[in-house]
Design an enzyme around this catalytic site. Structure first.
Site, PDB file in Angstrom:
ATOM      1  CE  LYS A  13     -51.604  45.805  11.790  1.00 32.36           C
ATOM      2  NZ  LYS A  13     -51.913  45.385  13.173  1.00 32.36           N
ATOM      3  NE  ARG A  88     -49.975  39.131  11.734  1.00 29.62           N
ATOM      4  CZ  ARG A  88     -51.106  39.742  11.355  1.00 29.62           C
ATOM      5  NH1 ARG A  88     -51.273  40.126  10.137  1.00 29.62           N
ATOM      6  NH2 ARG A  88     -52.041  39.969  12.241  1.00 29.62           N
ATOM      7  NE  ARG A 127     -61.385  43.920  15.509  1.00 30.16           N
ATOM      8  CZ  ARG A 127     -60.120  43.987  15.112  1.00 30.16           C
ATOM      9  NH1 ARG A 127     -59.598  45.117  14.683  1.00 30.16           N
ATOM     10  NH2 ARG A 127     -59.364  42.924  15.155  1.00 30.16           N
ATOM     11  NE  ARG A 160     -62.041  39.181  13.174  1.00 30.32           N
ATOM     12  CZ  ARG A 160     -61.180  40.104  12.749  1.00 30.32           C
ATOM     13  NH1 ARG A 160     -61.566  41.040  11.915  1.00 30.32           N
ATOM     14  NH2 ARG A 160     -59.927  40.086  13.138  1.00 30.32           N
ATOM     15  NE  ARG A 171     -55.256  38.580  16.359  1.00 26.33           N
ATOM     16  CZ  ARG A 171     -56.266  39.415  16.096  1.00 26.33           C
ATOM     17  NH1 ARG A 171     -57.381  39.349  16.790  1.00 26.33           N
ATOM     18  NH2 ARG A 171     -56.147  40.298  15.153  1.00 26.33           N
TER      19      ARG A 171
HETATM   20  P1  AMP Z   1     -55.218  40.635  10.918  1.00 23.24           P
HETATM   21  O1  AMP Z   1     -56.604  41.013  10.522  1.00 23.24           O
HETATM   22  O2  AMP Z   1     -54.148  41.365  10.150  1.00 23.24           O
HETATM   23  O3  AMP Z   1     -54.982  40.714  12.417  1.00 23.24           O
HETATM   24  O4  AMP Z   1     -55.026  39.099  10.515  1.00 23.24           O
HETATM   25  C1  AMP Z   1     -55.898  38.102  11.001  1.00 23.24           C
HETATM   26  C2  AMP Z   1     -55.182  36.765  11.021  1.00 23.24           C
HETATM   27  O5  AMP Z   1     -54.784  36.393   9.687  1.00 23.24           O
HETATM   28  C3  AMP Z   1     -53.904  36.715  11.836  1.00 23.24           C
HETATM   29  O6  AMP Z   1     -54.153  36.509  13.228  1.00 23.24           O
HETATM   30  C4  AMP Z   1     -53.170  35.547  11.195  1.00 23.24           C
HETATM   31  O7  AMP Z   1     -53.737  34.309  11.600  1.00 23.24           O
HETATM   32  C5  AMP Z   1     -53.525  35.731   9.710  1.00 23.24           C
HETATM   33  N1  AMP Z   1     -52.543  36.580   8.995  1.00 23.24           N
HETATM   34  C6  AMP Z   1     -52.786  37.797   8.412  1.00 23.24           C
HETATM   35  N2  AMP Z   1     -51.676  38.277   7.841  1.00 23.24           N
HETATM   36  C7  AMP Z   1     -50.705  37.359   8.053  1.00 23.24           C
HETATM   37  C8  AMP Z   1     -49.322  37.282   7.724  1.00 23.24           C
HETATM   38  N3  AMP Z   1     -48.702  38.278   7.070  1.00 23.24           N
HETATM   39  N4  AMP Z   1     -48.640  36.185   8.107  1.00 23.24           N
HETATM   40  C9  AMP Z   1     -49.238  35.171   8.771  1.00 23.24           C
HETATM   41  N5  AMP Z   1     -50.526  35.179   9.135  1.00 23.24           N
HETATM   42  C10 AMP Z   1     -51.266  36.263   8.781  1.00 23.24           C
END
Ligand code: AMP
Length: 215
Positions: A13, A88, A127, A160, A171
């Site tokens: 994404k 989400r 990654r 990370r 996740r």
């Molecule tokens: P991402 O880089 O989009 O995978 O986001 C990294 C982390 O940020 C996720 O694993 C969640 O802990 C948090 N996060 C990001 N966006 C959201 C969201 N819309 N709702 C809840 N947690 C989020």
């Protein structure tokens, strides 16, 4: 053009959002990046969410509502935006609808980039990120020129904590449980488009552009 990009963690994404952002000149709004920046800067928000991010869990909806509302009110979204990582949960999707209504905006499309759990685990565990400038690499598909060093600033790349295989599986599980129902929400409203994310980056981008042009 107002877009939402959805898909499991590691479906690509972020990478595709950057390509779309450049092509259509609209801001890429990644809630994950915003939260990681808050953690790195040590803000109150960052302190509240640091452990949640590390474990790959979801940040509470109420916190996310405020972050997204504030971001979508900024001037740079007047010609459009691409949201990556939000919504989400179904509650977040409902809230987004309300926020957009308040701001007199519409969602033009929600694009789902598909990927299986095994593909995602393989991709995310490869990654690496630059802790200094934030550039993202992949040891399988987007290698740095020199082993484990950032092309831009020469800093040693890191993995990370939330990219470790067991966290990635957690996740993915949360995605299936909490985020997959959001797809149904958008399918019903007729804005959902699906792109197969298991292919090379360029092919996925090509499909994405075609589906946006045919809107
Ligand atoms: P991402 O880089 O989009 O995978 O986001 C990294 C982390 O940020 C996720 O694993 C969640 O802990 C948090 N996060 C990001 N966006 C959201 C969201 N819309 N709702 C809840 N947690 C989020």
């Amino acid at each position: 053009m107002n877009l939402v990009l959805m898909g499991p963690p590691g479906a690509g994404k972020g990478t595709q959002a950057k390509v779309i952002s450049k092509k259509f000149n609209i801001p890429h709004i990644s809630t994950g990046d915003m939260l990681r920046e808050a953690v790195a800067a040590g803000t109150d928000l960052g302190k509240r969410v640091a452990h949640i991010l590390e474990e790959g869990l979801l940040v509470p909806d109420e916190l996310m509502f405020a972050i997204v509302k504030e971001r979508l009110q900024r001037e740079d979204t007047s010609n459009g935006f691409i949201l990556d990582g939000y919504p989400r949960t179904v509650a977040q999707a409902q809230k987004l609808k309300e926020i957009l209504q308040e701001l007199g905006k519409n969602l033009d499309a929600v694009i789902l980039i598909t990927s299986t759990e095994e593909e995602v685990v393989k991709r995310i565990s490869s990654r690496r990120v630059c802790p200094s400038c934030g550039r993202v690499y992949n040891l399988l598909t987007l290698k740095p020129r020199q082993d484990n060093l950032c092309d831009d600033c020469g800093t040693e790349l890191i993995q990370r904590k939330d990219d470790l295989p067991h966290t990635v599986r957690e996740r993915y599980r949360i995605y299936v449980e909490k985020t997959a129902p959001v797809l149904e929400f958008y399918r019903k409203s007729g804005v959902l488009k699906t792109v197969d994310g298991s292919r090379p980056l360029e092919e996925v981008s090509k499909d994405l552009f075609e589906s946006l042009e045919n809107m």
